[in-house]
Design an enzyme around this catalytic site. Structure first.
Site, mmCIF file in Angstrom:
data_model
loop_
_atom_site.group_PDB
_atom_site.id
_atom_site.type_symbol
_atom_site.label_atom_id
_atom_site.label_comp_id
_atom_site.label_asym_id
_atom_site.label_seq_id
_atom_site.Cartn_x
_atom_site.Cartn_y
_atom_site.Cartn_z
ATOM 1 N N SER A 21 38.903 30.128 39.707
ATOM 2 C CA SER A 21 39.103 31.535 39.159
ATOM 3 C C SER A 21 40.497 31.899 38.907
ATOM 4 O O SER A 21 40.816 32.957 38.371
ATOM 5 C CB SER A 21 38.432 32.412 40.212
ATOM 6 O OG SER A 21 38.792 32.403 41.523
ATOM 7 N N GLU A 199 33.530 52.622 42.059
ATOM 8 C CA GLU A 199 33.683 53.086 43.503
ATOM 9 C C GLU A 199 34.961 52.317 44.206
ATOM 10 O O GLU A 199 35.342 52.475 45.183
ATOM 11 C CB GLU A 199 32.453 52.564 44.479
ATOM 12 C CG GLU A 199 31.183 53.170 43.941
ATOM 13 C CD GLU A 199 30.013 52.429 44.602
ATOM 14 O OE1 GLU A 199 30.214 51.773 45.614
ATOM 15 O OE2 GLU A 199 29.137 53.035 44.338
ATOM 16 N N HIS A 206 42.331 37.563 43.406
ATOM 17 C CA HIS A 206 42.016 37.762 42.103
ATOM 18 C C HIS A 206 43.276 38.629 41.090
ATOM 19 O O HIS A 206 43.514 39.734 41.837
ATOM 20 C CB HIS A 206 40.758 37.836 41.557
ATOM 21 C CG HIS A 206 39.696 37.038 41.751
ATOM 22 N ND1 HIS A 206 38.787 37.166 42.661
ATOM 23 C CD2 HIS A 206 39.869 35.542 41.510
ATOM 24 C CE1 HIS A 206 37.990 36.252 42.966
ATOM 25 N NE2 HIS A 206 38.772 35.038 42.412
#
Length: 267
Positions: A21, A199, A206
């Site tokens: 990622s 929220e 990340h």
């Protein structure tokens, strides 16, 4: 190691990127999460080289190989292309289905990427992953994946493979910036700040476009400095006013289709 591609081949060489990622190209629903491979094109001219980002969120060196993603790359890579490999973050996690032993199956699986590229007369390059925002309560930044980084470095040395040390570079940056200074480089969103996370969302693992661009710029610098790629491939290495629209995210359907198609095994 400079590419042996020439214009007579009819296409520019390609960089295939295998990773997790930290390097992945994100889908629009995950913005502002950004992988450094997603923005590497900002610093390598598309007229000179094509970037095929096959990185997969959540992948370790073992799962990337086991799920057929390396096979897909090796099926499509051609002589003169490059295979950039960047793993270590998920390999160091405790989950049994992800974890690898640094000088055991981690090195074993990395060797598959190196040998697979060389067998096809392509150029393997090992790139350590960036450090995360792991500042502790005292403002210290511990090294979170030291052993994997060492194992990759050592494999590069014994295999005579070019090695880009993004981990140490990014650790030095984040440590110097401190807990507050590094926040813009990672996803720290307050409620109402972004439509994707109404929220709020705080993710120390990340990166935002700022963090991804910093890492991609360093990778491009290193590729040129180490003569891994020809210097004329690099563009805008010192430019600080990159247009915002240079960073883009794939629509979710395209992202899902690329994820599905770039494998020769189950997703």
């Amino acid at each position: 190691m400079l590419s042996d591609w020439n214009p007579g081949q009819g296409r520019p060489p390609r960089i295939f990127l295998a990773g997790d990622s930290a390097a992945v190209t994100r889908e629009a629903s995950k913005a502002p999460m950004t992988g450094w491979g997603q923005v590497l094109h900002c610093f390598l001219a598309p007229t000179q080289v094509e970037i095929v980002n096959c990185a997969r969120a959540g992948a370790s060196a073992r799962t990337f190989s086991e799920r057929g993603r390396l096979d897909w790359i090796l099926q499509h890579i051609r002589p003169g292309d490059y295979l950039f490999t960047s793993f270590g973050i998920n390999d160091a996690k405790p989950e049994e289905w992800l974890r690898t032993q640094e000088y055991g199956d981690f090195a074993y699986h990395l060797r598959k990427f190196v040998d697979g590229a060389r067998e096809r007369n392509a150029h393997p390059v090992l790139i350590s992953p960036p450090e995360r925002d792991t500042h502790d309560a005292h403002g210290n930044l511990p090294r979170s994946i030291t052993e994997c980084v060492m194992a990759m470095r050592d494999l590069a040395a014994v295999s005579s493979v070019p090695y880009v040390n993004l981990y140490d570079q990014s650790h030095g940056w984040w440590e110097g910036l401190g807990p507050d200074g590094v926040r813009p480089f990672f996803v720290h969103l307050e409620p109402g700040e972004h439509l994707n996370y109404p929220e709020g969302f705080h993710d120390q693992g990340h990166m935002t476009p700022e963090g991804a661009l910093a890492c991609a710029r360093y990778v491009a610098h290193a590729l040129v400095e180490q003569r891994i790629v020809p210097p004329h491939w690099a563009v805008d290495l010192d430019r600080t006013d990159l247009p915002p629209d240079w960073v883009s995210w794939l629509d979710d359907e395209t992202h899902a289709e690329l994820t599905r198609s770039r494998t020769r095994g189950p997703n």
